[in-house]
Design an enzyme around this catalytic site. Structure first.
Site, PDB file in Angstrom:
ATOM      1  NE  ARG A  18      -3.220   2.667   2.574  1.00  0.00           N
ATOM      2  CZ  ARG A  18      -3.343   3.432   3.641  1.00  0.00           C
ATOM      3  NH1 ARG A  18      -3.001   3.005   4.824  1.00  0.00           N
ATOM      4  NH2 ARG A  18      -3.839   4.651   3.525  1.00  0.00           N
ATOM      5  CG  HIS A  73      -1.299   8.991   3.388  1.00  0.00           C
ATOM      6  ND1 HIS A  73      -1.451   7.636   3.627  1.00  0.00           N
ATOM      7  CD2 HIS A  73      -0.879   9.518   4.563  1.00  0.00           C
ATOM      8  CE1 HIS A  73      -1.121   7.366   4.884  1.00  0.00           C
ATOM      9  NE2 HIS A  73      -0.777   8.502   5.480  1.00  0.00           N
ATOM     10  CD  GLU A 133      -4.931   7.297  10.107  1.00  0.00           C
ATOM     11  OE1 GLU A 133      -4.657   8.354  10.696  1.00  0.00           O
ATOM     12  OE2 GLU A 133      -4.462   6.195  10.445  1.00  0.00           O
ATOM     13  CG  ASN A 151      -5.360   3.299   8.565  1.00  0.00           C
ATOM     14  OD1 ASN A 151      -5.553   2.365   7.786  1.00  0.00           O
ATOM     15  ND2 ASN A 151      -4.789   4.438   8.186  1.00  0.00           N
ATOM     16  CE1 TYR A 190      -1.882   3.473  12.641  1.00  0.00           C
ATOM     17  CE2 TYR A 190       0.247   2.704  13.380  1.00  0.00           C
ATOM     18  CZ  TYR A 190      -0.564   3.161  12.376  1.00  0.00           C
ATOM     19  OH  TYR A 190      -0.076   3.292  11.102  1.00  0.00           O
ATOM     20  CD  GLU A 208      -1.716   3.852   8.071  1.00  0.00           C
ATOM     21  OE1 GLU A 208      -1.469   4.269   9.214  1.00  0.00           O
ATOM     22  OE2 GLU A 208      -1.900   4.598   7.098  1.00  0.00           O
TER      23      GLU A 208
HETATM   24  C1  BGC Z   1      -1.053   7.547   9.283  1.00  0.00           C
HETATM   25  C2  BGC Z   1       0.402   7.395   8.903  1.00  0.00           C
HETATM   26  C3  BGC Z   1       1.260   7.583  10.140  1.00  0.00           C
HETATM   27  C4  BGC Z   1       0.906   6.498  11.127  1.00  0.00           C
HETATM   28  C5  BGC Z   1       1.717   6.527  12.394  1.00  0.00           C
HETATM   29  C6  BGC Z   1      -1.415   6.879  10.584  1.00  0.00           C
HETATM   30  O1  BGC Z   1      -2.202   7.737  11.323  1.00  0.00           O
HETATM   31  O2  BGC Z   1      -1.882   7.144   8.247  1.00  0.00           O
HETATM   32  O3  BGC Z   1       0.697   8.308   7.896  1.00  0.00           O
HETATM   33  O4  BGC Z   1       2.607   7.582   9.849  1.00  0.00           O
HETATM   34  O5  BGC Z   1      -0.440   6.618  11.489  1.00  0.00           O
HETATM   35  O6  BGC Z   1       1.520   7.684  13.105  1.00  0.00           O
END
Ligand code: BGC
Length: 481
Positions: free
Chosen positions: A98, A143, A188, A323, A325, A389
């Site tokens: 991607r 992006h 995002e 996405n 985290y 992501e």
């Molecule tokens: C974004 C990326 C970023 C990653 C880590 C995501 O929010 O799409 O561009 O580098 O998180 O922060």
């Protein structure tokens, strides 16, 4: 290397999951990949007719936004390293890659009377070489690096943004749609409309976020409409890369449970509900209307979408790009309505930093992924979900990245559990990021990569980390151990 992976896998599976993920294999068509974006890796900011982008402006002229004062002028220099990068992707054993296209390499000013042939050729070559290497290109159309000229017109507050981006996407489909079968319209929307606006001074908070969101949704549906012209011949799939963190209630109290659910709706439902169900979540519509009235406004601060946009938005994504985290603990703010409006007050939730130690955080992040996937299944009729992501950061160079390896193992186990036990329709995983890169406001301080890049070396020497071995072993064996 393999032995290390076995040990890590063993520890984490035993600790984190009451499900024997080791017995299962990923389905044959499950796709493993890695992700990047143009501004973060390409460099070559002013070569071959590329135009000036919003992020060129931020790093050159606003400066203070980036903690180490750096720019993406050279970044990983990927613009000049297509062959090197593709060789590394092959070593990782990915099925897809991607990456995003820089709008300013295609249309330097953002306007359609000015096309860059060099920019077009660059992505043409990249796509062809990926396909030759057996790697599917997944292309993000936008992006965050829109042409600076369009920013001067208001950027995401300019209603014409939808037309500009649709024109740009039209050319991409025409140029590359015969070979690209996965398109991400916008990366995002939540970060774009909340995180980016949070740092802007003098902008009316509690308004700007929703105006931006309205234009992002209009832009997405405008691109979707354009794609309908190509769909029958190109047969690709299109979505946004929606972002949300896993929200756990801080306590068992009904108020905290409700706050966590409300936050899911405000962060994720805000954009996913319109594209699946055809409108903003009811809790957003009702809460913002009632808060706006209490705050003395004539109308809701959440601007409505037109009936035509709503009708076309419904069903306007072929899968859910996810996405994600982090894991947040959430408590209720007990419905306090602030005199000064803000998005966070509208959410009615406080986010608590759990301050977990690393190994517990890894365990919780994997668990959070599972909870989130189940929530998506329940709220959106069991859609196809592709993780666009997910990644782990460290604030120093570290080639022996044991924690990142453990994180990948724990999340792999969770994905197997989600697929086989929870019956979630999860079809792909994209690790962020392929390599360390320009991490927006964190510059080159923050590292997410499977590959280390020496930013002091003019050749931008790349080196595989331990996690690259973990990732590639899992991707090629298609199972944990
Ligand atoms: C974004 C990326 C970023 C990653 C880590 C995501 O929010 O799409 O561009 O580098 O998180 O922060």
């Amino acid at each position: 290397m393999e032995l290390t992976i076995f040990i890590i896998a063993f520890c984490y599976i035993q600790r984190t999951l009451c499900f024997d993920a080791t017995l299962y294999k990923f389905p044959n068509d499950f796709s493993f990949g890695v992700a990047t974006s143009a501004y973060q890796i390409e460099g070559a900011w002013n070569v071959s007719g590329k135009g000036y982008s919003y992020w060129d402006y931020i790093t050159h002229e606003v400066k203070v936004v980036v903690e180490d004062g750096s720019t993406g002028d050279v970044a990983c220099d990927s613009y000049h390293k297509t062959d090197v990068d593709i060789a590394l992707l092959k070593r990782l054993g990915v099925n897809h890659y991607r990456f995003s296209i820089a709008w300013t390499r295609i249309y330097p000013t953002g306007m359609i009377n000015n096309i860059s042939r060099d920019g077009i050729a660059y992505y043409d070559n990249l796509i062809n070489k990926l396909l030759d290497a057996g790697i599917k290109p997944w292309v993000t159309i936008y992006h965050w690096d829109h042409p600076y000229g369009i920013q001067r017109l208001g950027g995401w507050f300019q209603p014409k943004m939808a037309d500009y981006i649709a024109d740009y996407a039209d050319l991409l489909f025409k140029l590359y749609g015969d070979r690209v079968k996965t398109w991400i319209t916008i990366n995002e929307p939540y970060s774009l409309c909340v995180n980016a606006i949070n740092v802007m001074a003098y902008i009316p908070k509690g308004f700007a976020e929703y105006m931006c969101g309205q234009n992002v949704l209009r832009a997405h549906v405008a691109i979707w409409r354009v794609y309908q012209k190509y769909r029958s011949t190109q047969n690709g799939k299109l979505s946004m890369a929606f972002n949300v963190q896993a929200h756990f209630p801080a306590t068992d109290s009904p108020a905290d449970i409700e706050a966590a659910e409300r936050l899911n709706q405000f962060a994720f439902g805000w954009f996913v509900n319109p594209v699946v169900h055809g409108n903003y979540p009811k809790v957003m519509i009702d809460t913002i209307a009632s808060y706006s009235e209490k705050q003395g406004f004539k109308e809701s601060r959440l601007p409505p979408l037109s009936p035509e946009d709503l009708a076309d938005l419904k069903g306007s994504c072929d899968f859910i790009g996810l996405n994600t985290y982090d894991v947040y603990l959430v408590s209720s703010n007990n419905g306090t309505v602030d005199v000064n409006p803000s998005y966070s007050n509208d959410c009615g939730a406080n986010i608590i930093d759990p301050n977990w130690n690393v190994s517990y955080a890894i365990h919780m992040k994997a668990k959070g992924l599972g909870v989130l996937l189940n929530w998506i299944k329940k709220n959106y009729n069991n859609p196809e979900v592709r993780i666009t992501e997910q990644g782990y950061w460290e604030d120093a160079r570290n080639v022996f990245d044991f924690d990142r390896s453990a994180y990948i193992v724990a999340n792999t186990a969770q994905m197997l559990k989600s697929i086989y036990k929870d019956k979630v329709n999860l079809t792909a995983y994209s690790y962020w990021s392929f390599m360390d890169n320009f991490e927006w406001n964190k510059g080159y301080i923050r590292k997410y990569g499977l590959i280390d890049v020496d930013f002091k070396d003019p050749t931008r020497k790349r080196r595989l980390k331990l996690s690259a071995g973990t990732f590639s072993t899992i991707a090629s064996n298609r199972k944990l151990i």
